[in-house]
Design an enzyme around this catalytic site. Structure first.
Site, PDB file in Angstrom:
ATOM      1  N   GLU A   1     -56.871   0.515  28.049  1.00 40.43           N
ATOM      2  CA  GLU A   1     -56.379   1.840  28.440  1.00 40.43           C
ATOM      3  C   GLU A   1     -55.101   1.620  29.224  1.00 40.43           C
ATOM      4  OE1 GLU A   1     -56.212   3.013  31.767  1.00 40.43           O
ATOM      5  OE2 GLU A   1     -57.066   1.209  32.666  1.00 40.43           O
TER       6      GLU A   1
ATOM      7  N   HIS B   1     -56.902   6.526  32.932  1.00 41.86           N
ATOM      8  CA  HIS B   1     -56.160   7.232  33.971  1.00 41.86           C
ATOM      9  C   HIS B   1     -56.108   8.741  33.763  1.00 41.86           C
ATOM     10  CE1 HIS B   1     -54.674   3.136  34.651  1.00 41.86           C
ATOM     11  NE2 HIS B   1     -54.116   3.546  35.782  1.00 41.86           N
TER      12      HIS B   1
ATOM     13  N   SER C   1     -57.409   0.185  36.710  1.00 46.90           N
ATOM     14  CA  SER C   1     -55.971  -0.006  36.743  1.00 46.90           C
ATOM     15  C   SER C   1     -55.667  -1.435  37.198  1.00 46.90           C
ATOM     16  CB  SER C   1     -55.314   1.051  37.644  1.00 46.90           C
ATOM     17  OG  SER C   1     -53.930   1.139  37.410  1.00 46.90           O
TER      18      SER C   1
END
Length: 291
Positions: free
Chosen positions: A195, A262, A96
């Site tokens: 992502e 995630h 992230s």
């Protein structure tokens, strides 16, 4: 050492992460400011940078595991002691917002990292298979192979072919936000990993279009598409449609459906090491980040 370079974390989740790491025979130590909090940041910039530099300078620390992402890593990457990183390389794990940190470490020290769950562990999202994947990436020198999963929303995003090159990237928001900074890597000959989470299709379109207009995707070897979690909105166009359109005409192999990101069952992959993307076999194989 467990550090919090981005957003504030929850002690009860970190306690579960410590339990897992200890069970693997590791000796997790909390950075001094791991539980600090300043709004949406895990403490002041100076504290978060100091914790990273403490970890990089300590010869007893062999790995750095970020507690979570959130936001804030870009604010402190220019304060990292890259000379210490180069003197004593150690693996850095997270995902992230940690993509910003891993980009900076790649630029400043050519340090490979690990894109995987943080130490603030959630069993409901990262079950046994996720734990085993992170364990293998951190503690063995075997290549990591991840196969596309039909249940993933991005599974249909595919352009046949095989590509070889360093796997670079991670969270799409952070890749796009790195444009124009010293940390944006030259993606020529690379396999780009993307992502994201809770980004509606039009925003995914906007980020990919920005990368295209900046010519950042020219010369790519291939694209590995991970989980795009919670990215639906009220329009008839889905995130897989956007990914297929914006990536499908680059003239390189593209493989979607990889359980990296995630979503539930998140798996771990090294970043910054050589990868082979085989869109026909549906696999991504990556060289280890540890030795």
């Amino acid at each position: 050492m467990l550090v919090s370079p981005s957003g504030p974390t929850r002690p009860e989740r970190v306690a579960r992460g410590v339990e897992l790491l200890t069970g693997w025979g590791l000796r997790p130590v909390l950075a001094p400011n791991a539980y600090a909090r300043q709004g949406y940041l895990a403490g002041a910039d100076e504290l978060r940078a100091a914790d990273l530099n403490t970890a990089f300078a300590d010869p007893e620390v062999r790995g750095v595991i970020c507690t979570r992402g959130g936001y804030g890593a870009q604010r402190i990457v220019d304060a990292i002691d890259m000379a210490a990183v180069r003197r004593d390389p150690k693996v850095v794990a997270g995902f992230s917002d940690i993509t910003a940190l891993q980009f900076a470490l790649w630029r400043g020290a050519r340090l490979a990292g690990v894109h995987g769950p943080g130490a603030a562990w959630r069993d409901e999202r990262t079950p046994l298979r996720s734990a085993e994947s992170l364990h293998a990436a951190l503690t063995t020198t075997e290549p990591v192979t991840v196969a596309a999963v039909a249940e993933e929303e991005t599974f249909g995003v595919r352009v046949p072919g095989q590509a070889t090159g360093p796997l670079l990237g991670g969270n799409l928001c952070l890749v796009a936000a790195s444009l124009g900074t010293p940390d944006m890597p030259d993606l020529t000959g690379a396999v780009l990993l993307v992502e994201d989470v809770q980004e509606p299709p039009y925003k995914v379109d906007r980020m990919l279009t920005q990368l295209r207009r900046a010519r950042a995707l020219e010369g790519l070897a291939g694209v590995a598409v991970g989980q795009f979690t919670g990215c639906a909105d009220g329009w008839s166009v889905g995130v897989a449609d956007v990914l297929s359109e914006r990536l499908g005409d680059l003239g390189v192999p593209v493989l979607g459906g990889l359980p990296v990101g995630h979503g539930p069952g998140q798996l771990t992959v090294p970043v910054g090491t050589e990868a082979v993307l085989d869109a026909e076999a549906g696999t991504l194989t990556v060289a280890p980040a540890v030795r």
